[in-house]
Design an enzyme around this catalytic site. Structure first.
Site, PDB file in Angstrom:
ATOM      1  N   CYS A  34      25.787  20.887  36.966  1.00 29.46           N
ATOM      2  CA  CYS A  34      25.145  22.123  36.508  1.00 29.46           C
ATOM      3  C   CYS A  34      26.156  23.018  35.797  1.00 29.46           C
ATOM      4  N   ASN A  35      27.439  22.829  36.059  1.00 23.90           N
ATOM      5  CA  ASN A  35      28.452  23.643  35.366  1.00 23.90           C
ATOM      6  C   ASN A  35      29.667  22.813  34.949  1.00 23.90           C
ATOM      7  N   ILE A  59      24.469  18.577  46.485  1.00 24.85           N
ATOM      8  CA  ILE A  59      24.855  18.670  47.910  1.00 24.85           C
ATOM      9  C   ILE A  59      23.676  19.044  48.798  1.00 24.85           C
ATOM     10  N   PHE A  80      34.107  21.893  46.933  1.00 24.73           N
ATOM     11  CA  PHE A  80      34.196  22.853  45.827  1.00 24.73           C
ATOM     12  C   PHE A  80      32.825  23.273  45.313  1.00 24.73           C
ATOM     13  N   LEU A  83      28.097  27.853  43.011  1.00 24.22           N
ATOM     14  CA  LEU A  83      27.998  28.712  41.826  1.00 24.22           C
ATOM     15  C   LEU A  83      29.014  29.834  42.004  1.00 24.22           C
ATOM     16  N   SER A 124      37.550  32.382  48.668  1.00 24.39           N
ATOM     17  CA  SER A 124      38.015  33.204  47.554  1.00 24.39           C
ATOM     18  C   SER A 124      38.618  34.492  48.071  1.00 24.39           C
ATOM     19  N   TYR A 148      27.687  36.733  45.486  1.00 23.34           N
ATOM     20  CA  TYR A 148      28.659  35.621  45.440  1.00 23.34           C
ATOM     21  C   TYR A 148      29.667  35.767  46.578  1.00 23.34           C
ATOM     22  N   LYS A 152      30.413  33.467  50.164  1.00 25.88           N
ATOM     23  CA  LYS A 152      31.685  32.891  50.639  1.00 25.88           C
ATOM     24  C   LYS A 152      31.980  33.369  52.069  1.00 25.88           C
ATOM     25  N   PHE A 177      43.247  32.939  44.946  1.00 27.19           N
ATOM     26  CA  PHE A 177      43.356  34.168  44.164  1.00 27.19           C
ATOM     27  C   PHE A 177      42.833  33.855  42.755  1.00 27.19           C
ATOM     28  N   ASN A 178      43.579  33.981  41.684  1.00 24.85           N
ATOM     29  CA  ASN A 178      42.970  33.767  40.355  1.00 24.85           C
ATOM     30  C   ASN A 178      43.489  32.476  39.723  1.00 24.85           C
ATOM     31  N   GLY A 293      32.493  47.028  39.814  1.00 23.16           N
ATOM     32  CA  GLY A 293      32.847  46.128  40.913  1.00 23.16           C
ATOM     33  C   GLY A 293      34.296  45.675  40.913  1.00 23.16           C
TER      34      GLY A 293
HETATM   35  P1  NAD Z   1      33.223  25.007  38.531  1.00 21.88           P
HETATM   36  O1  NAD Z   1      31.904  25.626  38.229  1.00 21.88           O
HETATM   37  O2  NAD Z   1      34.038  24.498  37.398  1.00 21.88           O
HETATM   38  O3  NAD Z   1      33.040  23.824  39.589  1.00 21.88           O
HETATM   39  C1  NAD Z   1      32.011  23.823  40.550  1.00 21.88           C
HETATM   40  C2  NAD Z   1      31.265  22.504  40.405  1.00 21.88           C
HETATM   41  O4  NAD Z   1      30.229  22.450  41.385  1.00 21.88           O
HETATM   42  C3  NAD Z   1      30.601  22.348  39.035  1.00 21.88           C
HETATM   43  O5  NAD Z   1      31.033  21.130  38.464  1.00 21.88           O
HETATM   44  C4  NAD Z   1      29.097  22.336  39.344  1.00 21.88           C
HETATM   45  O6  NAD Z   1      28.410  21.485  38.462  1.00 21.88           O
HETATM   46  C5  NAD Z   1      29.084  21.848  40.779  1.00 21.88           C
HETATM   47  N1  NAD Z   1      27.922  22.268  41.582  1.00 21.88           N
HETATM   48  C6  NAD Z   1      27.404  23.525  41.716  1.00 21.88           C
HETATM   49  N2  NAD Z   1      26.365  23.496  42.555  1.00 21.88           N
HETATM   50  C7  NAD Z   1      26.224  22.215  42.981  1.00 21.88           C
HETATM   51  C8  NAD Z   1      25.335  21.555  43.866  1.00 21.88           C
HETATM   52  N3  NAD Z   1      24.348  22.225  44.479  1.00 21.88           N
HETATM   53  N4  NAD Z   1      25.483  20.233  44.070  1.00 21.88           N
HETATM   54  C9  NAD Z   1      26.453  19.538  43.433  1.00 21.88           C
HETATM   55  N5  NAD Z   1      27.328  20.100  42.589  1.00 21.88           N
HETATM   56  C10 NAD Z   1      27.207  21.427  42.366  1.00 21.88           C
HETATM   57  O7  NAD Z   1      34.061  26.075  39.390  1.00 21.88           O
HETATM   58  P2  NAD Z   1      35.580  26.042  39.858  1.00 21.88           P
HETATM   59  O8  NAD Z   1      36.282  27.149  39.176  1.00 21.88           O
HETATM   60  O9  NAD Z   1      36.119  24.668  39.803  1.00 21.88           O
HETATM   61  O10 NAD Z   1      35.394  26.498  41.376  1.00 21.88           O
HETATM   62  C11 NAD Z   1      35.299  25.567  42.426  1.00 21.88           C
HETATM   63  C12 NAD Z   1      35.064  26.306  43.724  1.00 21.88           C
HETATM   64  O11 NAD Z   1      36.104  27.248  43.926  1.00 21.88           O
HETATM   65  C13 NAD Z   1      33.752  27.119  43.763  1.00 21.88           C
HETATM   66  O12 NAD Z   1      33.213  27.005  45.056  1.00 21.88           O
HETATM   67  C14 NAD Z   1      34.206  28.519  43.494  1.00 21.88           C
HETATM   68  O13 NAD Z   1      33.344  29.461  44.079  1.00 21.88           O
HETATM   69  C15 NAD Z   1      35.571  28.536  44.157  1.00 21.88           C
HETATM   70  N6  NAD Z   1      36.471  29.549  43.598  1.00 21.88           N
HETATM   71  C16 NAD Z   1      36.737  29.555  42.258  1.00 21.88           C
HETATM   72  C17 NAD Z   1      37.567  30.527  41.715  1.00 21.88           C
HETATM   73  C18 NAD Z   1      37.839  30.598  40.234  1.00 21.88           C
HETATM   74  O14 NAD Z   1      38.256  31.656  39.759  1.00 21.88           O
HETATM   75  N7  NAD Z   1      37.656  29.542  39.471  1.00 21.88           N
HETATM   76  C19 NAD Z   1      38.155  31.477  42.562  1.00 21.88           C
HETATM   77  C20 NAD Z   1      37.871  31.429  43.927  1.00 21.88           C
HETATM   78  C21 NAD Z   1      37.027  30.452  44.432  1.00 21.88           C
HETATM   79  C1  WQD Z   2      40.911  39.619  35.922  1.00 21.44           C
HETATM   80  C2  WQD Z   2      41.298  40.959  35.320  1.00 21.44           C
HETATM   81  C3  WQD Z   2      39.404  42.339  34.743  1.00 21.44           C
HETATM   82  C4  WQD Z   2      37.886  39.761  31.523  1.00 21.44           C
HETATM   83  C5  WQD Z   2      36.924  36.891  39.555  1.00 21.44           C
HETATM   84  C6  WQD Z   2      35.964  36.903  40.698  1.00 21.44           C
HETATM   85  C7  WQD Z   2      36.616  36.358  41.927  1.00 21.44           C
HETATM   86  C8  WQD Z   2      37.245  34.985  41.655  1.00 21.44           C
HETATM   87  C9  WQD Z   2      38.093  34.981  40.449  1.00 21.44           C
HETATM   88  C10 WQD Z   2      35.737  33.255  42.244  1.00 21.44           C
HETATM   89  C11 WQD Z   2      40.456  42.128  35.846  1.00 21.44           C
HETATM   90  C12 WQD Z   2      40.187  41.960  33.508  1.00 21.44           C
HETATM   91  C13 WQD Z   2      38.634  40.286  32.567  1.00 21.44           C
HETATM   92  C14 WQD Z   2      37.870  40.437  30.268  1.00 21.44           C
HETATM   93  C15 WQD Z   2      39.365  42.082  31.185  1.00 21.44           C
HETATM   94  N1  WQD Z   2      36.260  33.986  41.396  1.00 21.44           N
HETATM   95  N2  WQD Z   2      39.364  41.425  32.401  1.00 21.44           N
HETATM   96  N3  WQD Z   2      38.625  41.578  30.136  1.00 21.44           N
HETATM   97  O1  WQD Z   2      37.705  39.772  38.557  1.00 21.44           O
HETATM   98  O2  WQD Z   2      39.969  39.149  39.558  1.00 21.44           O
HETATM   99  O3  WQD Z   2      38.056  37.688  39.906  1.00 21.44           O
HETATM  100  O4  WQD Z   2      37.380  35.549  39.339  1.00 21.44           O
HETATM  101  O5  WQD Z   2      35.851  33.317  43.444  1.00 21.44           O
HETATM  102  O6  WQD Z   2      35.652  36.298  42.913  1.00 21.44           O
HETATM  103  O7  WQD Z   2      35.547  38.241  40.925  1.00 21.44           O
HETATM  104  O8  WQD Z   2      39.054  37.794  37.655  1.00 21.44           O
HETATM  105  O9  WQD Z   2      39.539  36.909  35.421  1.00 21.44           O
HETATM  106  O10 WQD Z   2      37.359  38.145  35.796  1.00 21.44           O
HETATM  107  O11 WQD Z   2      39.504  39.428  35.787  1.00 21.44           O
HETATM  108  O12 WQD Z   2      40.022  43.127  31.006  1.00 21.44           O
HETATM  109  O13 WQD Z   2      37.205  40.031  29.316  1.00 21.44           O
HETATM  110  O14 WQD Z   2      41.046  40.921  33.909  1.00 21.44           O
HETATM  111  O15 WQD Z   2      38.942  43.651  34.654  1.00 21.44           O
HETATM  112  O16 WQD Z   2      41.305  43.246  35.926  1.00 21.44           O
HETATM  113  P1  WQD Z   2      38.680  38.745  38.925  1.00 21.44           P
HETATM  114  P2  WQD Z   2      38.803  37.998  36.100  1.00 21.44           P
END
Ligand code: NAD
Ligand code: WQD
Length: 337
Positions: A34-35, A59, A80, A83, A124, A148, A152, A177-178, A293
């Site tokens: 889906c993503n 899943i 992992f 959404l 996260s 979201y 978590k 973190f990021n 937010g």
């Molecule tokens: P991503 O969207 O690239 O990967 C998630 C994958 O899960 C996708 O490939 C999607 O197709 C799949 N998916 C979603 N729902 C599903 C379902 N019901 N069944 C099977 N597959 C499904 O995202 P990512 O950045 O790789 O993140 C992976 C995990 O880490 C997520 O749980 C996300 O919430 C968490 N996370 C990500 C970040 C970030 O900034 N990228 C930060 C903190 C936590």
């Molecule tokens: C980083 C900084 C923005 C885009 C998010 C989720 C968090 C986690 C990671 C999954 C901030 C600034 C951003 C832009 C900008 N995901 N920014 N212009 O907000 O720390 O975290 O992703 O779990 O849950 O909330 O990451 O990369 O969106 O932003 O100025 O076009 O960049 O304001 O200060 P964030 P981010």
């Protein structure tokens, strides 16, 4: 060891699968695409030399999970799948609770039946909510400001209750973190669909000419240059953190919680400058209003992961930018298909 990797074709899942293969483990990828795109499988093969087993599925499909756990001889799970877009979660809360919370429940029920007891979960730093005291330790108070983040937190609570109910479970929540960066080959990286929500992919698309300029969300925060400060971590360091957590988790019952971050914060303007160095261009930006937010600052205390897992982030900010730029310039439109 056979490791079920849910969300395995996604950004972090695909790069973690590469590191699992490199460590001699056998990842079995399950993803409903889906993503993400199935084209990543060919890239994993080019990078790791092995095409991983892939199952196109959800899943929340219990019958499918039962079959996969049995037929693939799964020993442990890295979960992992989910959404992850904060804004979308506000508009579609039911989709987020269904995928992230219900999906995890279905997975845990299938694991219980199959007697698979070791799971590592993608949590996260968002679970720290609007925290004021930095750096964040794992015992800091948790809260959520959007569906979201709440999804978590709910899963972390479910894992805590499950671990307390039955000492045969070893459950690990990794608070990322990021995550940024890409594989140094330039063959694998983050491929957001539509307009990127996150900073690094947005900057990368400005650098490659897909977007005109970065909008900096606020320059009046109480930070050194007024822009938001975050703890950016290279996705391969994050991936290695999963290997360390998996090894630690085996045979250690309970719920284990770790921050995965570098412990260093960087502002939006610092990120823009660092990326400019990597791509050799000055990148256009304008100051816009704050994004609802957003917190001013967020960075980890990674000491618990270092002392307990023997893991710490090693890759520099310049590597994060150079690797992202290599990926973006070699694949301006992301993965094919
Ligand atoms: P991503 O969207 O690239 O990967 C998630 C994958 O899960 C996708 O490939 C999607 O197709 C799949 N998916 C979603 N729902 C599903 C379902 N019901 N069944 C099977 N597959 C499904 O995202 P990512 O950045 O790789 O993140 C992976 C995990 O880490 C997520 O749980 C996300 O919430 C968490 N996370 C990500 C970040 C970030 O900034 N990228 C930060 C903190 C936590
Ligand atoms: C980083 C900084 C923005 C885009 C998010 C989720 C968090 C986690 C990671 C999954 C901030 C600034 C951003 C832009 C900008 N995901 N920014 N212009 O907000 O720390 O975290 O992703 O779990 O849950 O909330 O990451 O990369 O969106 O932003 O100025 O076009 O960049 O304001 O200060 P964030 P981010």
């Amino acid at each position: 060891m056979n490791v079920l990797v849910t969300g395995g074709t996604g950004y972090i899942g695909s790069l973690t699968s590469v590191q699992l293969l490199g460590a001699g483990l056998r990842p079995v990828l399950l993803d409903n695409l889906c993503n993400s795109k199935a084209a990543v499988l060919e890239r994993i093969e080019r990078v790791a030399g092995v095409r991983p087993r892939f199952i196109d599925g959800d899943i929340r499909d219990r019958a499918l999970l039962d079959r996969v756990l049995r037929e693939e001889g799964i020993d442990s799970v890295i979960h992992f799948a989910g959404l992850k877009a904060v804004g979308e979660s506000v508009e579609m809360p039911l989709a987020y609770y269904d995928n992230n919370v219900n999906g995890t429940l279905v997975l845990l029920q299938a694991l219980r039946e199959a007697r698979v007891r070791t799971l590592v979960f993608s949590s996260s730093a968002t679970v720290y909510g609007d925290a004021q005291v930095m750096p964040l330790r794992e015992d800091a108070p948790t809260s959520a400001t959007n569906p979201y983040g709440r999804s978590k937190l709910m899963v972390e609570q479910i894992l805590a209750d499950l671990a307390a109910s039955d000492p045969s479970w070893s459950l690990t929540a990794l608070r990322y973190f990021n995550p940024v960066g890409a594989h140094p080959s330039g063959l694998m990286g983050e491929d957001p669909q539509g307009i990127p929500n996150n900073l690094m992919p947005y900057i990368a698309q400005v650098a490659v000419g897909r977007r005109e300029k970065l909008r900096v969300f606020g320059n009046d925060y109480p930070t050194p240059d007024g822009t938001g400060v975050r703890d950016y971590i290279h996705v391969l360091d994050l991936a290695d953190g999963h290997l360390a957590a998996l090894r630690h988790g085996h045979g250690r019952p309970g719920l284990h919680v770790f921050n995965l971050g570098t412990g260093q914060g960087h502002s939006v303007l610092e990120m823009l400058q660092a990326f400019g160095r990597a791509c050799g261009k000055t990148l256009a930006h304008e100051i816009a209003s704050r994004r609802p937010g957003d917190v001013a600052s967020c960075w980890a205390d990674p000491a618990h992961a270092e002392s307990t897992l023997g893991w710490r982030a090693r890759r520099s900010l310049d590597e994060m930018c150079a690797d992202t730029w290599r990926w973006q310039s070699m694949n301006p439109e992301g993965y094919p298909g």
